[in-house]
Motif scaffolding. Structure first.
Motif, PDB file in Angstrom:
ATOM      1  N   LEU A 157       0.857  -1.183   0.000  1.00 10.70           N
ATOM      2  CA  LEU A 157       0.000   0.000   0.000  1.00 10.70           C
ATOM      3  C   LEU A 157       0.891   1.231   0.000  1.00 10.70           C
ATOM      4  CD1 LEU A 157      -3.052   0.753   0.153  1.00 10.70           C
ATOM      5  CD2 LEU A 157      -2.749   0.944   2.630  1.00 10.70           C
ATOM      6  N   SER A 158       0.743   2.083  -1.014  1.00  6.43           N
ATOM      7  CA  SER A 158       1.588   3.275  -1.148  1.00  6.43           C
ATOM      8  C   SER A 158       0.944   4.466  -0.447  1.00  6.43           C
ATOM      9  CB  SER A 158       1.798   3.611  -2.627  1.00  6.43           C
ATOM     10  OG  SER A 158       2.586   2.637  -3.258  1.00  6.43           O
ATOM     11  N   PRO A 159       1.529   4.967   0.650  1.00  8.37           N
ATOM     12  CA  PRO A 159       0.950   6.095   1.391  1.00  8.37           C
ATOM     13  C   PRO A 159       0.848   7.343   0.517  1.00  8.37           C
ATOM     14  CG  PRO A 159       2.674   5.013   2.670  1.00  8.37           C
ATOM     15  CD  PRO A 159       2.751   4.461   1.287  1.00  8.37           C
ATOM     16  N   GLY A 160      -0.296   8.031   0.626  1.00  2.91           N
ATOM     17  CA  GLY A 160      -0.477   9.306  -0.059  1.00  2.91           C
ATOM     18  C   GLY A 160      -0.699   9.221  -1.553  1.00  2.91           C
ATOM     19  N   LEU A 161      -0.700   8.028  -2.117  1.00  4.33           N
ATOM     20  CA  LEU A 161      -0.842   7.880  -3.570  1.00  4.33           C
ATOM     21  C   LEU A 161      -2.297   7.703  -3.965  1.00  4.33           C
ATOM     22  CD1 LEU A 161       0.605   7.479  -6.348  1.00  4.33           C
ATOM     23  CD2 LEU A 161       0.554   5.017  -5.857  1.00  4.33           C
ATOM     24  N   GLY A 162      -2.700   8.368  -5.058  1.00  3.23           N
ATOM     25  CA  GLY A 162      -4.031   8.204  -5.613  1.00  3.23           C
ATOM     26  C   GLY A 162      -4.082   7.045  -6.586  1.00  3.23           C
ATOM     27  N   HIS A 163      -4.831   7.223  -7.676  1.00  4.94           N
ATOM     28  CA  HIS A 163      -5.014   6.158  -8.665  1.00  4.94           C
ATOM     29  C   HIS A 163      -3.842   6.205  -9.645  1.00  4.94           C
ATOM     30  CE1 HIS A 163      -7.410   3.083 -10.584  1.00  4.94           C
ATOM     31  NE2 HIS A 163      -7.307   3.690 -11.752  1.00  4.94           N
ATOM     32  N   GLY A 164      -2.765   5.545  -9.291  1.00  2.34           N
ATOM     33  CA  GLY A 164      -1.566   5.599 -10.119  1.00  2.34           C
ATOM     34  C   GLY A 164      -0.508   4.652  -9.596  1.00  2.34           C
ATOM     35  N   ILE A 165       0.688   4.784 -10.121  1.00  2.58           N
ATOM     36  CA  ILE A 165       1.822   3.954  -9.720  1.00  2.58           C
ATOM     37  C   ILE A 165       2.973   4.879  -9.357  1.00  2.58           C
ATOM     38  CG2 ILE A 165       3.379   2.081 -10.382  1.00  2.58           C
ATOM     39  CD1 ILE A 165       1.434   1.357 -12.628  1.00  2.58           C
ATOM     40  N   ASP A 166       3.549   4.704  -8.168  1.00  2.00           N
ATOM     41  CA  ASP A 166       4.682   5.542  -7.774  1.00  2.00           C
ATOM     42  C   ASP A 166       5.986   4.746  -7.899  1.00  2.00           C
ATOM     43  OD1 ASP A 166       4.620   3.844  -5.593  1.00  2.00           O
ATOM     44  OD2 ASP A 166       4.133   5.401  -4.129  1.00  2.00           O
ATOM     45  N   ASN A 167       7.109   5.408  -7.662  1.00  2.00           N
ATOM     46  CA  ASN A 167       8.411   4.773  -7.826  1.00  2.00           C
ATOM     47  C   ASN A 167       8.608   3.594  -6.879  1.00  2.00           C
ATOM     48  OD1 ASN A 167       9.281   6.464  -9.903  1.00  2.00           O
ATOM     49  ND2 ASN A 167      10.140   7.973  -8.483  1.00  2.00           N
ATOM     50  N   VAL A 168       8.095   3.732  -5.656  1.00  2.00           N
ATOM     51  CA  VAL A 168       8.229   2.628  -4.702  1.00  2.00           C
ATOM     52  C   VAL A 168       7.453   1.407  -5.200  1.00  2.00           C
ATOM     53  CG1 VAL A 168       7.741   1.870  -2.348  1.00  2.00           C
ATOM     54  CG2 VAL A 168       8.616   4.177  -2.766  1.00  2.00           C
ATOM     55  N   GLY A 169       6.268   1.649  -5.733  1.00  2.00           N
ATOM     56  CA  GLY A 169       5.473   0.556  -6.275  1.00  2.00           C
ATOM     57  C   GLY A 169       6.140  -0.106  -7.464  1.00  2.00           C
ATOM     58  N   LEU A 170       6.814   0.699  -8.284  1.00  2.00           N
ATOM     59  CA  LEU A 170       7.543   0.146  -9.426  1.00  2.00           C
ATOM     60  C   LEU A 170       8.691  -0.746  -8.977  1.00  2.00           C
ATOM     61  CD1 LEU A 170       7.712   3.176 -11.888  1.00  2.00           C
ATOM     62  CD2 LEU A 170       6.379   1.077 -12.165  1.00  2.00           C
ATOM     63  N   VAL A 171       9.417  -0.315  -7.953  1.00  2.00           N
ATOM     64  CA  VAL A 171      10.536  -1.117  -7.451  1.00  2.00           C
ATOM     65  C   VAL A 171      10.015  -2.413  -6.836  1.00  2.00           C
ATOM     66  CG1 VAL A 171      12.397  -1.220  -5.753  1.00  2.00           C
ATOM     67  CG2 VAL A 171      12.064   0.852  -7.115  1.00  2.00           C
ATOM     68  N   HIS A 172       8.956  -2.318  -6.042  1.00  2.00           N
ATOM     69  CA  HIS A 172       8.365  -3.526  -5.466  1.00  2.00           C
ATOM     70  C   HIS A 172       7.965  -4.495  -6.575  1.00  2.00           C
ATOM     71  CE1 HIS A 172       8.146  -3.058  -1.113  1.00  2.00           C
ATOM     72  NE2 HIS A 172       7.809  -1.789  -1.270  1.00  2.00           N
ATOM     73  N   GLY A 173       7.350  -3.968  -7.635  1.00  2.00           N
ATOM     74  CA  GLY A 173       6.910  -4.813  -8.738  1.00  2.00           C
ATOM     75  C   GLY A 173       8.068  -5.475  -9.455  1.00  2.00           C
ATOM     76  N   ALA A 174       9.113  -4.707  -9.721  1.00  2.00           N
ATOM     77  CA  ALA A 174      10.275  -5.245 -10.422  1.00  2.00           C
ATOM     78  C   ALA A 174      10.940  -6.348  -9.601  1.00  2.00           C
ATOM     79  CB  ALA A 174      11.274  -4.132 -10.723  1.00  2.00           C
ATOM     80  N   LEU A 175      11.097  -6.109  -8.302  1.00  2.00           N
ATOM     81  CA  LEU A 175      11.727  -7.111  -7.440  1.00  2.00           C
ATOM     82  C   LEU A 175      10.863  -8.369  -7.331  1.00  2.00           C
ATOM     83  CD1 LEU A 175      13.091  -4.838  -4.572  1.00  2.00           C
ATOM     84  CD2 LEU A 175      14.392  -5.913  -6.413  1.00  2.00           C
ATOM     85  N   PHE A 176       9.555  -8.185  -7.288  1.00  2.00           N
ATOM     86  CA  PHE A 176       8.632  -9.322  -7.239  1.00  2.00           C
ATOM     87  C   PHE A 176       8.760 -10.183  -8.489  1.00  2.00           C
ATOM     88  CE2 PHE A 176       4.410 -10.684  -8.838  1.00  2.00           C
ATOM     89  CZ  PHE A 176       4.175 -11.743  -7.962  1.00  2.00           C
ATOM     90  N   LEU A 177       8.787  -9.551  -9.661  1.00  2.00           N
ATOM     91  CA  LEU A 177       8.915 -10.319 -10.899  1.00  2.00           C
ATOM     92  C   LEU A 177      10.269 -11.015 -10.979  1.00  2.00           C
ATOM     93  CD1 LEU A 177       7.253  -8.021 -13.592  1.00  2.00           C
ATOM     94  CD2 LEU A 177       6.260  -9.942 -12.347  1.00  2.00           C
TER      95      LEU A 177
END
Length: 231
Positions: free
Chosen positions: A195-215
């Motif tokens: 869960l990305s704090p303060g983020l609306g309907h979008g993707i932030d840099n932290v979410g991108l890093v989490h996604g890349a590491l997950f894949l």
């Protein structure tokens, strides 16, 4: 017959594709909206080809964009009918792209945003062999009456799943992350989430890093941080 779809692609950094990552864009966007993520992830996944197809329909609410299915939010069954109707087109595209590269289903990852996450979860959980991973941003697991031919198959092994959501999302509230995660758990499919704090309907840099590491983890690709020690 499914509608043929296509979209922008980013070739594997290594020059030889051993994995395929398929991006599924949100309502009113098109394949160009997410393909840049593939360019950012090439260092994490050097052996992956990235493809980002344009959804099959023009979006009535955004004439320059595309939609996987109509979305008015007025019909409670609309999402279910939509994912069911769009699934054959997506499956045909995935089959075609895997065949082009001589890859099997366990070399596949689906990455969705918003409506694309609905498609990634619905289609990914119903393929005869599960993709290696499903990564969903700002979306929700769509549920509905499991009519003949639409029930989820028992995939063994199941896909790794990660859900990422903005805490301040006012389009698909963050509660959708917990609802989807719980439903997946009840289906015997544990999901990681962020869960990305303060983020609306979008993707932030932290979410991108989490996604890349997950894949990378899902595909068994080692990831190094910082400079290597000498010696």
């Amino acid at each position: 017959m499914p509608t043929p779809i296509d979209g922008p692609k980013v070739a594997a950094k290594s020059g030889v594709a051993k994995q395929l990552v398929v991006f599924l864009h949100g309502y009113g966007a098109d394949g160009n909206d997410l393909i840049e993520i593939g360019r950012q992830w090439r260092n994490f996944l050097p052996d992956a080809d990235f493809v980002s197809p344009h959804a099959p329909e023009r979006c009535s609410m955004s004439p320059g964009g595309r939609q996987w299915f109509p979305l008015t939010m007025r019909d409670p069954e609309e999402r279910w009918k939509g994912v069911v109707s769009a699934r054959p087109t997506l499956d045909a595209f995935i089959d075609q792209e895997l065949a082009k590269r001589g890859l099997d289903e366990r070399s596949l990852a689906l990455v969705g945003f918003s409506q694309g996450t609905m498609m990634a979860l619905h289609a990914g959980l119903r393929r005869s062999v599960a993709p290696r991973a499903i990564l969903g941003y700002s979306g929700v697991l769509v549920t509905g009456p499991e009519t003949a031919g639409e029930a989820r198959v028992a995939q063994n092994p199941p896909p790794a799943i990660m859900l990422v959501h903005g805490e301040e999302d006012d389009l698909i509230p963050a509660q959708a992350l917990f609802l989807s995660s719980n439903l997946l758990g009840e289906m015997g499919l544990p999901a990681q989430w962020h869960l990305s704090p303060g983020l609306g309907h979008g993707i932030d840099n932290v979410g991108l890093v989490h996604g890349a590491l997950f894949l990378a983890q899902s595909f068994g690709v080692p990831v190094e941080f910082g400079p290597r020690a000498a010696g």
